[in-house]
Design a protein around this motif. Structure first.
Motif, PDB file in Angstrom:
ATOM      1  N   LEU A 156       0.836  -1.201   0.000  1.00  0.00           N
ATOM      2  CA  LEU A 156       0.000   0.000   0.000  1.00  0.00           C
ATOM      3  C   LEU A 156       0.874   1.256   0.000  1.00  0.00           C
ATOM      4  N   LEU A 157       1.923   1.246   0.806  1.00  0.00           N
ATOM      5  CA  LEU A 157       2.832   2.398   0.832  1.00  0.00           C
ATOM      6  C   LEU A 157       3.531   2.563  -0.514  1.00  0.00           C
ATOM      7  N   PHE A 158       3.922   1.438  -1.143  1.00  0.00           N
ATOM      8  CA  PHE A 158       4.522   1.522  -2.482  1.00  0.00           C
ATOM      9  C   PHE A 158       3.525   2.185  -3.439  1.00  0.00           C
ATOM     10  N   SER A 159       2.271   1.729  -3.393  1.00  0.00           N
ATOM     11  CA  SER A 159       1.246   2.211  -4.325  1.00  0.00           C
ATOM     12  C   SER A 159       0.914   3.681  -4.112  1.00  0.00           C
ATOM     13  N   LEU A 160       1.047   4.139  -2.888  1.00  0.00           N
ATOM     14  CA  LEU A 160       0.739   5.536  -2.578  1.00  0.00           C
ATOM     15  C   LEU A 160       1.964   6.433  -2.729  1.00  0.00           C
ATOM     16  N   GLY A 161       3.007   5.916  -3.335  1.00  0.00           N
ATOM     17  CA  GLY A 161       4.251   6.656  -3.455  1.00  0.00           C
ATOM     18  C   GLY A 161       4.199   7.854  -4.374  1.00  0.00           C
ATOM     19  N   HIS A 162       3.296   7.881  -5.338  1.00  0.00           N
ATOM     20  CA  HIS A 162       3.296   8.960  -6.316  1.00  0.00           C
ATOM     21  C   HIS A 162       2.058   9.841  -6.269  1.00  0.00           C
ATOM     22  N   ARG A 163       0.940   9.264  -5.931  1.00  0.00           N
ATOM     23  CA  ARG A 163      -0.284  10.072  -5.917  1.00  0.00           C
ATOM     24  C   ARG A 163      -1.285   9.436  -4.966  1.00  0.00           C
ATOM     25  N   PRO A 164      -2.190  10.251  -4.440  1.00  0.00           N
ATOM     26  CA  PRO A 164      -3.240   9.713  -3.575  1.00  0.00           C
ATOM     27  C   PRO A 164      -4.128   8.741  -4.355  1.00  0.00           C
ATOM     28  N   ALA A 165      -4.787   7.866  -3.625  1.00  0.00           N
ATOM     29  CA  ALA A 165      -5.684   6.892  -4.266  1.00  0.00           C
ATOM     30  C   ALA A 165      -6.817   6.539  -3.310  1.00  0.00           C
ATOM     31  N   THR A 166      -7.902   6.082  -3.900  1.00  0.00           N
ATOM     32  CA  THR A 166      -9.061   5.643  -3.123  1.00  0.00           C
ATOM     33  C   THR A 166      -8.890   4.173  -2.738  1.00  0.00           C
TER      34      THR A 166
ATOM     35  N   LEU B 287      -7.006   1.210  -4.948  1.00  0.00           N
ATOM     36  CA  LEU B 287      -5.937   0.410  -4.341  1.00  0.00           C
ATOM     37  C   LEU B 287      -6.293  -1.076  -4.352  1.00  0.00           C
ATOM     38  N   ALA B 288      -7.549  -1.398  -4.041  1.00  0.00           N
ATOM     39  CA  ALA B 288      -7.980  -2.803  -4.041  1.00  0.00           C
ATOM     40  C   ALA B 288      -7.820  -3.407  -5.434  1.00  0.00           C
ATOM     41  N   GLU B 289      -8.214  -2.659  -6.457  1.00  0.00           N
ATOM     42  CA  GLU B 289      -8.079  -3.140  -7.832  1.00  0.00           C
ATOM     43  C   GLU B 289      -6.606  -3.305  -8.213  1.00  0.00           C
ATOM     44  N   GLN B 290      -5.816  -2.325  -7.883  1.00  0.00           N
ATOM     45  CA  GLN B 290      -4.392  -2.350  -8.225  1.00  0.00           C
ATOM     46  C   GLN B 290      -3.656  -3.491  -7.531  1.00  0.00           C
ATOM     47  N   LEU B 291      -4.019  -3.790  -6.281  1.00  0.00           N
ATOM     48  CA  LEU B 291      -3.302  -4.796  -5.501  1.00  0.00           C
ATOM     49  C   LEU B 291      -3.963  -6.174  -5.545  1.00  0.00           C
ATOM     50  N   GLY B 292      -5.104  -6.271  -6.209  1.00  0.00           N
ATOM     51  CA  GLY B 292      -5.760  -7.568  -6.354  1.00  0.00           C
ATOM     52  C   GLY B 292      -6.318  -8.116  -5.049  1.00  0.00           C
ATOM     53  N   THR B 293      -6.947  -7.246  -4.250  1.00  0.00           N
ATOM     54  CA  THR B 293      -7.527  -7.680  -2.986  1.00  0.00           C
ATOM     55  C   THR B 293      -8.866  -6.972  -2.797  1.00  0.00           C
TER      56      THR B 293
ATOM     57  N   LYS C 139     -11.810  -4.442  -1.011  1.00  0.00           N
ATOM     58  CA  LYS C 139     -11.871  -3.097  -0.428  1.00  0.00           C
ATOM     59  C   LYS C 139     -11.800  -3.164   1.099  1.00  0.00           C
ATOM     60  N   GLY C 140     -12.450  -4.159   1.688  1.00  0.00           N
ATOM     61  CA  GLY C 140     -12.427  -4.309   3.149  1.00  0.00           C
ATOM     62  C   GLY C 140     -11.024  -4.563   3.671  1.00  0.00           C
ATOM     63  N   ASN C 141     -10.268  -5.385   2.950  1.00  0.00           N
ATOM     64  CA  ASN C 141      -8.892  -5.671   3.336  1.00  0.00           C
ATOM     65  C   ASN C 141      -8.044  -4.403   3.256  1.00  0.00           C
ATOM     66  N   VAL C 142      -8.187  -3.662   2.164  1.00  0.00           N
ATOM     67  CA  VAL C 142      -7.439  -2.411   1.989  1.00  0.00           C
ATOM     68  C   VAL C 142      -7.830  -1.414   3.086  1.00  0.00           C
ATOM     69  N   ALA C 143      -9.132  -1.285   3.363  1.00  0.00           N
ATOM     70  CA  ALA C 143      -9.598  -0.337   4.378  1.00  0.00           C
ATOM     71  C   ALA C 143      -8.997  -0.665   5.743  1.00  0.00           C
ATOM     72  N   HIS C 144      -8.970  -1.940   6.093  1.00  0.00           N
ATOM     73  CA  HIS C 144      -8.390  -2.352   7.385  1.00  0.00           C
ATOM     74  C   HIS C 144      -6.922  -1.947   7.472  1.00  0.00           C
TER      75      HIS C 144
ATOM     76  N   ALA D 134       9.091  -9.053  -3.060  1.00  0.00           N
ATOM     77  CA  ALA D 134       8.983 -10.331  -3.774  1.00  0.00           C
ATOM     78  C   ALA D 134       7.633 -10.443  -4.474  1.00  0.00           C
ATOM     79  N   GLN D 135       6.562 -10.010  -3.819  1.00  0.00           N
ATOM     80  CA  GLN D 135       5.232 -10.033  -4.439  1.00  0.00           C
ATOM     81  C   GLN D 135       5.183  -9.091  -5.638  1.00  0.00           C
ATOM     82  N   GLU D 136       5.794  -7.915  -5.498  1.00  0.00           N
ATOM     83  CA  GLU D 136       5.846  -6.960  -6.609  1.00  0.00           C
ATOM     84  C   GLU D 136       6.625  -7.564  -7.782  1.00  0.00           C
ATOM     85  N   LEU D 137       7.749  -8.226  -7.508  1.00  0.00           N
ATOM     86  CA  LEU D 137       8.545  -8.852  -8.567  1.00  0.00           C
ATOM     87  C   LEU D 137       7.736  -9.933  -9.282  1.00  0.00           C
ATOM     88  N   ASP D 138       6.991 -10.733  -8.519  1.00  0.00           N
ATOM     89  CA  ASP D 138       6.169 -11.793  -9.112  1.00  0.00           C
ATOM     90  C   ASP D 138       5.086 -11.222 -10.032  1.00  0.00           C
ATOM     91  N   ARG D 139       4.567 -10.038  -9.701  1.00  0.00           N
ATOM     92  CA  ARG D 139       3.483  -9.436 -10.481  1.00  0.00           C
ATOM     93  C   ARG D 139       3.992  -8.552 -11.615  1.00  0.00           C
TER      94      ARG D 139
END
Length: 184
Positions: free
Chosen positions: A34-44, A48-54, A56-61, A113-118
């Motif tokens: 999440l911190l990697f994803s928020l590195g350049h611009r704010p996001a909802t 974030l859930a779509e980008q990380l493949g998880t 919304k509830g998981n991201v919100a937590h 490692a997860q980022e490298l795999d994706r």
């Protein structure tokens, strides 16, 4: 209405990670991502859930944990279709862990490692051990830090984001020379 809100400037350029809450928050790979994803611009949460493949509830937590640790904040709130849309942002452009702790380091490396795999493109990952005296190690560390600091974002926002991981450490168990700073 724009699909991307303009990126507000974070309140800090560099934030040092130092509290137990911050180390605890960093001890989960999804929070690192999440911190990697928020590195350049704010996001909802949805983006974030779509980008990380998880979910919304998981991201919100996990955003709640990061927010309580002071690592992210709500950068913008907008009314959308009768609801409220919040855009989350990191509290600083760069986060420095002065004294890494094992759980946070393990989570960060798992997230990488997860980022490298994706990654859809070829990746470059090298681990090499070299013998260096204290002065050479300090020189290499400064050169690596300068190289990373000098990298500029491509002004074309359509370009892909690349991750850069830099580590310089002295292997544990190696003999420590008498002239190594801070050691006897």
């Amino acid at each position: 209405m724009s699909d991307h809100p303009p990126p507000p400037q974070p309140p800090e350029d560099v934030q040092e990670i130092s509290t137990p809450e911050q180390f605890s928050a960093l001890a989960h790979p999804l929070r690192q991502r999440l911190l990697f994803s928020l590195g350049h611009r704010p996001a909802t949460i949805g983006r974030l859930a779509e980008q990380l493949g998880t979910t919304k509830g998981n991201v919100a937590h996990h955003l709640k944990v990061l927010r309580e640790a002071g690592l992210v904040h709500i950068a913008e709130t907008r009314r959308v279709r009768g609801g409220t849309e919040q855009h989350y942002q990191r509290t600083a452009r760069r986060m420095i862990v002065a004294e890494p702790q094992e759980a946070g380091t393990a989570a960060m490396l798992t997230a990488v490692a997860q980022e490298l795999d994706r990654s859809p493109a070829d990746t470059h990952l090298t681990l090499r051990h070299v013998r260096l005296g204290p002065a050479k190690a300090r020189e290499l560390g400064e050169a690596l830090a300068q190289l990373v600091d000098e990298v500029e974002d491509d002004p074309d926002e359509g370009q892909p984001t690349h991750g850069v991981l830099v580590a310089l450490y002295q292997r544990g168990g190696d003999p420590v020379s008498a002239d190594t700073p801070g050691q006897r």
